[in-house]
Design an enzyme around this catalytic site. Structure first.
Site, mmCIF file in Angstrom:
data_model
loop_
_atom_site.group_PDB
_atom_site.id
_atom_site.type_symbol
_atom_site.label_atom_id
_atom_site.label_comp_id
_atom_site.label_asym_id
_atom_site.label_seq_id
_atom_site.Cartn_x
_atom_site.Cartn_y
_atom_site.Cartn_z
ATOM 1 N N ASP A 29 36.125 30.184 51.109
ATOM 2 C CA ASP A 29 35.369 31.182 51.629
ATOM 3 C C ASP A 29 34.870 32.196 50.624
ATOM 4 O O ASP A 29 35.583 32.527 49.661
ATOM 5 C CB ASP A 29 36.630 31.964 52.576
ATOM 6 N N GLU A 79 36.225 33.043 20.411
ATOM 7 C CA GLU A 79 37.200 31.746 20.780
ATOM 8 C C GLU A 79 36.319 30.730 20.861
ATOM 9 O O GLU A 79 36.885 29.544 20.849
ATOM 10 C CB GLU A 79 37.677 32.203 22.512
ATOM 11 N N CYS A 111 40.677 36.259 23.720
ATOM 12 C CA CYS A 111 39.892 37.450 24.073
ATOM 13 C C CYS A 111 40.493 38.669 23.295
ATOM 14 O O CYS A 111 40.051 39.752 23.409
ATOM 15 C CB CYS A 111 40.342 37.810 25.586
ATOM 16 N N THR A 152 35.566 32.016 37.399
ATOM 17 C CA THR A 152 35.560 32.981 36.108
ATOM 18 C C THR A 152 34.893 32.619 34.765
ATOM 19 O O THR A 152 35.583 33.063 33.802
ATOM 20 C CB THR A 152 37.301 33.358 36.211
ATOM 21 N N SER A 201 48.933 33.035 33.446
ATOM 22 C CA SER A 201 48.051 33.929 32.599
ATOM 23 C C SER A 201 48.066 35.351 33.128
ATOM 24 O O SER A 201 48.071 36.078 32.403
ATOM 25 C CB SER A 201 46.791 33.244 32.291
ATOM 26 N N HIS A 233 40.669 44.609 29.501
ATOM 27 C CA HIS A 233 40.293 43.116 29.508
ATOM 28 C C HIS A 233 39.716 42.651 30.917
ATOM 29 O O HIS A 233 40.677 42.643 31.818
ATOM 30 C CB HIS A 233 40.949 42.318 28.696
ATOM 31 N N SER A 308 44.813 35.586 25.583
ATOM 32 C CA SER A 308 45.723 34.726 25.889
ATOM 33 C C SER A 308 46.385 34.003 24.449
ATOM 34 O O SER A 308 45.807 34.081 23.469
ATOM 35 C CB SER A 308 45.147 33.697 26.578
HETATM 36 N N1 CAA Z 1 39.317 36.386 51.155
HETATM 37 C C1 CAA Z 1 39.752 37.389 50.337
HETATM 38 N N2 CAA Z 1 40.575 37.208 49.328
HETATM 39 C C2 CAA Z 1 41.243 35.822 49.325
HETATM 40 C C3 CAA Z 1 40.661 34.863 50.142
HETATM 41 C C4 CAA Z 1 39.754 35.228 51.310
HETATM 42 N N3 CAA Z 1 39.187 34.402 51.900
HETATM 43 N N4 CAA Z 1 41.260 33.674 49.806
HETATM 44 C C5 CAA Z 1 42.090 33.962 48.636
HETATM 45 N N5 CAA Z 1 41.839 34.997 48.437
HETATM 46 C C6 CAA Z 1 42.548 35.988 47.123
HETATM 47 C C7 CAA Z 1 44.043 35.367 46.982
HETATM 48 O O1 CAA Z 1 44.920 36.001 48.145
HETATM 49 C C8 CAA Z 1 44.275 35.673 45.890
HETATM 50 O O2 CAA Z 1 44.448 37.180 45.501
HETATM 51 P P1 CAA Z 1 45.821 37.600 44.751
HETATM 52 O O3 CAA Z 1 45.586 37.159 43.251
HETATM 53 O O4 CAA Z 1 45.512 39.266 44.883
HETATM 54 O O5 CAA Z 1 46.842 37.164 45.289
HETATM 55 C C9 CAA Z 1 43.059 35.542 45.006
HETATM 56 O O6 CAA Z 1 41.846 35.415 46.089
HETATM 57 C C10 CAA Z 1 42.874 34.263 44.121
HETATM 58 O O7 CAA Z 1 43.247 33.109 44.935
HETATM 59 P P2 CAA Z 1 43.988 32.192 44.456
HETATM 60 O O8 CAA Z 1 45.450 32.654 44.056
HETATM 61 O O9 CAA Z 1 44.205 30.933 45.484
HETATM 62 O O10 CAA Z 1 43.274 31.473 43.415
HETATM 63 P P3 CAA Z 1 43.031 30.347 42.496
HETATM 64 O O11 CAA Z 1 44.213 29.507 42.491
HETATM 65 O O12 CAA Z 1 41.756 29.778 42.734
HETATM 66 O O13 CAA Z 1 43.015 30.747 40.876
HETATM 67 C C11 CAA Z 1 42.692 32.149 38.986
HETATM 68 C C12 CAA Z 1 42.652 31.978 40.512
HETATM 69 C C13 CAA Z 1 44.160 31.718 38.601
HETATM 70 C C14 CAA Z 1 42.211 33.419 38.547
HETATM 71 C C15 CAA Z 1 41.714 31.084 38.232
HETATM 72 O O14 CAA Z 1 40.372 31.407 38.693
HETATM 73 C C16 CAA Z 1 41.872 30.796 36.950
HETATM 74 O O15 CAA Z 1 42.751 30.218 36.392
HETATM 75 N N6 CAA Z 1 41.083 31.607 35.939
HETATM 76 C C17 CAA Z 1 41.254 31.330 34.547
HETATM 77 C C18 CAA Z 1 42.400 32.106 33.906
HETATM 78 C C19 CAA Z 1 42.422 33.590 33.875
HETATM 79 O O16 CAA Z 1 41.235 34.150 33.737
HETATM 80 N N7 CAA Z 1 43.739 34.332 33.698
HETATM 81 C C20 CAA Z 1 43.341 35.706 33.585
HETATM 82 C C21 CAA Z 1 44.538 36.099 32.695
HETATM 83 S S1 CAA Z 1 44.350 35.495 30.926
HETATM 84 C C22 CAA Z 1 43.058 36.271 30.262
HETATM 85 O O17 CAA Z 1 42.565 37.346 30.769
HETATM 86 C C23 CAA Z 1 42.554 35.803 29.005
HETATM 87 C C24 CAA Z 1 41.297 35.090 29.536
HETATM 88 O O18 CAA Z 1 40.214 35.735 29.502
HETATM 89 C C25 CAA Z 1 41.053 33.749 29.891
#
Ligand code: CAA
Length: 386
Positions: A29, A79, A111, A152, A201, A233, A308
């Protein structure tokens, strides 16, 4: 005497992917990406834009001849380093045609690298107030096709000139910081894509923010009633929003409202560039300065840096009288508006392209004739730039 960011600029490649197209292709979605993650587009680096060329492109317009002559230090935080030994900053030093009598090095801590560079640069100019330092954050965020982190990704560089009596943001000496070893995000030497335990993370990011906020408050550094904005960040905008929300019950409603309004201005560029890792916090700064017309000189800003692995720092600065005259809003908005939107197949095809790793010669196609610096290929195990 005050010390801080005198000038700031950024570069991002001239192509991007619309995240609604990505959502359709991944049968997700679109609101998950647009609202749940909080991102709209992500920059996609063509093969001829690596962290060196992007860093040089970010800094290309920044320095006057007088600035160049005053440089005593050049740091690239990244990085996505291109060599195990030689600092990417030396490649950049060459591309920018800088004088030889300076220290030139690269810093890595995910980062957080550019913040480490910025703090080192501040110490340097405090010791040598007649000299200046150039700090560049440059990264390409790659998680892999069909991975949870795919949405991301992003690419770009931010260049900052650090000096005494800065024109944009004077930074305070006192800050709070913390380190702990975690496996929330990492990239082994053999991998071109990052590994992330995404949910973990987020937890580490939030817990380090909570810890540093508490320490800063105990040291009376936060003074929220006076804080005009709090920058984060931004690996994706929801992450910063989650951190900001933790303050809702800790600070006055009026202060929270102000920080929330300013947060919206600070994420505008990041939402269409994506994660640029070590430059993301500083892209938030540029976005705030260029998109919030009510910001005033003398206002105090907090900056939360997170890398991280993990390292975090919360530090503070005050906007300087002439900060508006140093902004390049029109050029940045044109850079972002004129990008080519890739189709899914173009994006996937480009994602799979790579540089040779066997020592053979490679010529890389030109993606953008208008861009000043680019990688032209590899010859004799050496990257070639123009
Ligand atoms: N409408 C609105 N919202 C929706 C939705 C819909 N139809 N479907 C899902 N969502 C929401 C979920 O409820 C969730 O919200 P919350 O986080 O508020 O609970 C959000 O969308 C994400 O959904 P998921 O939890 O299912 O996400 P995912 O399992 O696909 O993974 C992620 C999301 C963990 C960020 C992933 O993209 C990821 O691993 N990214 C890389 C790691 C990262 O960036 N981490 C950040 C901290 S680390 C850091 O900052 C260093 C760096 O730069 C990497």
């Amino acid at each position: 005497m005050q010390f801080g960011i005198d000038k700031i600029d950024f570069y991002t490649p001239n192509q991007c992917l619309d995240l609604v197209a990505l959502a359709h292709a991944r049968q997700v979605d679109p609101n998950k990406y647009l609202i749940g993650i909080g991102q709209k587009q992500m920059a996609v680096a063509p093969l001829d834009q690596d962290i060196v060329s992007m860093a040089a492109n970010a800094a290309a317009q920044l320095l006057t001849p007088l600035d160049q002559a005053a440089l005593g230090l050049l740091i690239v935080g990244t990085e996505s380093g291109v060599d195990q030994s030689k600092a990417s900053a030396l490649f950049v030093h060459d591309l920018l045609d800088l004088h030889p009598n300076m220290r030139t090095l690269e810093i890595k801590e995910a980062c957080y690298g550019a913040t480490a560079g910025l703090q080192l640069a501040l110490d340097f100019v405090r010791q040598h107030p007649t000299q200046k330092a150039l700090v560049i954050a440059s990264d390409i965020a790659r998680y892999g096709l069909n991975s949870p982190g795919e949405v991301t990704q992003g690419a770009g560089a931010v260049a900052m000139l650090v000096s005494a009596e800065p024109q944009i943001l004077a930074l305070e000496e006192q800050s709070v910081y913390a380190s702990q070893s975690t496996w929330d995000f990492w990239r082994p030497n053999y991998s071109t894509e990052s590994f992330a335990q995404g949910k973990y993370s987020e937890e580490v990011y939030l817990s380090m923010f909570a810890d540093l906020w508490q320490q800063a408050s105990a040291q009376k550094l936060t003074q929220v009633d006076e804080l005009a904005a709090l920058l984060f960040h931004i690996p994706f905008s929801k992450m910063g929003r989650k951190a900001l929300r933790t303050l809702e019950t800790k600070i006055q409603p009026q202060a929270y409202q102000r920080l929330t309004k300013r947060f919206e201005a600070s994420i505008q560029y990041g939402q269409i560039v994506g994660n640029i890792y070590t430059g993301s916090l500083y892209l938030s700064l540029i976005s705030l300065l260029e998109n919030d017309m009510n910001l005033q000189a003398g206002e105090r800003i907090g900056l939360f840096s997170y890398g991280s692995g993990s390292e975090a720092e919360l530090f503070f600065g005050t906007l300087q009288p002439d900060f508006k005259s140093q902004l390049k809003s029109a050029a940045h908005q044109a850079l972002l508006a004129n990008r080519t939107s890739l189709t899914m197949s173009e994006y996937e095809e480009q994602f799979k392209q790579s540089l040779v790793t066997d020592g053979s010669k490679q010529v890389v196609d030109v993606s953008d004739v208008a861009v000043r610096h680019r990688l032209t290929g590899i010859k004799g195990h050496q990257r070639q730039y123009q």
